[in-house]
Design a protein around this motif. Structure first.
Motif, PDB file in Angstrom:
ATOM      1  N   ILE A 125       0.841  -1.203   0.000  1.00 53.01           N
ATOM      2  CA  ILE A 125       0.000   0.000   0.000  1.00 53.01           C
ATOM      3  C   ILE A 125       0.874   1.249   0.000  1.00 53.01           C
ATOM      4  O   ILE A 125       0.615   2.199  -0.749  1.00 53.01           O
ATOM      5  N   ILE A 126       1.915   1.251   0.819  1.00 51.29           N
ATOM      6  CA  ILE A 126       2.826   2.403   0.888  1.00 51.29           C
ATOM      7  C   ILE A 126       3.496   2.629  -0.462  1.00 51.29           C
ATOM      8  O   ILE A 126       3.566   3.763  -0.948  1.00 51.29           O
ATOM      9  N   ARG A 127       3.969   1.573  -1.087  1.00 55.67           N
ATOM     10  CA  ARG A 127       4.621   1.701  -2.404  1.00 55.67           C
ATOM     11  C   ARG A 127       3.647   2.233  -3.455  1.00 55.67           C
ATOM     12  O   ARG A 127       4.009   3.077  -4.280  1.00 55.67           O
ATOM     13  N   ASP A 128       2.417   1.739  -3.440  1.00 56.91           N
ATOM     14  CA  ASP A 128       1.400   2.224  -4.390  1.00 56.91           C
ATOM     15  C   ASP A 128       1.136   3.706  -4.201  1.00 56.91           C
ATOM     16  O   ASP A 128       1.061   4.469  -5.171  1.00 56.91           O
ATOM     17  N   ARG A 129       0.988   4.124  -2.936  1.00 57.35           N
ATOM     18  CA  ARG A 129       0.735   5.548  -2.659  1.00 57.35           C
ATOM     19  C   ARG A 129       1.945   6.394  -3.069  1.00 57.35           C
ATOM     20  O   ARG A 129       1.783   7.501  -3.589  1.00 57.35           O
ATOM     21  N   ALA A 130       3.156   5.891  -2.839  1.00 58.60           N
ATOM     22  CA  ALA A 130       4.369   6.623  -3.217  1.00 58.60           C
ATOM     23  C   ALA A 130       4.432   6.812  -4.727  1.00 58.60           C
ATOM     24  O   ALA A 130       4.792   7.891  -5.215  1.00 58.60           O
ATOM     25  N   ALA A 131       4.068   5.791  -5.477  1.00 56.47           N
ATOM     26  CA  ALA A 131       4.071   5.883  -6.941  1.00 56.47           C
ATOM     27  C   ALA A 131       3.027   6.897  -7.415  1.00 56.47           C
ATOM     28  O   ALA A 131       3.277   7.658  -8.352  1.00 56.47           O
ATOM     29  N   GLU A 132       1.876   6.929  -6.763  1.00 57.42           N
ATOM     30  CA  GLU A 132       0.806   7.849  -7.150  1.00 57.42           C
ATOM     31  C   GLU A 132       1.101   9.284  -6.753  1.00 57.42           C
ATOM     32  O   GLU A 132       0.783  10.221  -7.495  1.00 57.42           O
ATOM     33  N   GLU A 133       1.706   9.478  -5.579  1.00 57.75           N
ATOM     34  CA  GLU A 133       1.849  10.826  -5.018  1.00 57.75           C
ATOM     35  C   GLU A 133       3.269  11.373  -5.082  1.00 57.75           C
ATOM     36  O   GLU A 133       3.489  12.538  -4.774  1.00 57.75           O
TER      37      GLU A 133
END
Length: 113
Positions: free
Chosen positions: A13-21
């Motif tokens: 989840i953290i990696r996904d949010r980092a990629a998005e934001e």
């Protein structure tokens, strides 16, 4: 220890949010881990430290909010607070309970840089 798999999911989840934001470092991860979730907070902390080594979340502080469990008692029609699954209704002693809160596990907030 299923907490290791949960920690891997949190890291995903953290990696996904980092990629998005577009952030590259996480300082604090706020989790909600209900008292009836069958998740040991200490094992979660240990697993999180192990899973995040060498990642953007390495060294991040894990803050765990631990809300109480709540259940609806089908025998007395009351919503009651429970500390653990398997407890009887504190109002009437029945075990006919339906959990309505306190079984969640979710990432609530990330403090990033």
């Amino acid at each position: 220890m299923h907490e290791m798999a949960l920690c891997q999911g949190i890291l995903d989840i953290i990696r996904d949010r980092a990629a998005e934001e577009g952030f590259d470092r996480v300082a604090v991860v706020h989790l909600c881990v209900g008292a009836l979730s069958h998740v040991d907070p200490h094992a979660l902390e240990f697993g999180f430290d192990a899973v995040t080594r060498g990642t953007l979340a390495e060294g991040a502080e894990l803050k765990i909010n631990r809300p109480a469990g709540q259940a609806f008692c089908m025998a007395c029609s009351q919503t009651v607070t429970l500390a653990a699954r398997g407890e009887a209704c504190p109002a009437c002693g029945s075990h006919q309970l339906m959990v309505v809160a306190g079984d969640e596990l979710r990432v609530e907030e990330l403090e990033v840089s």
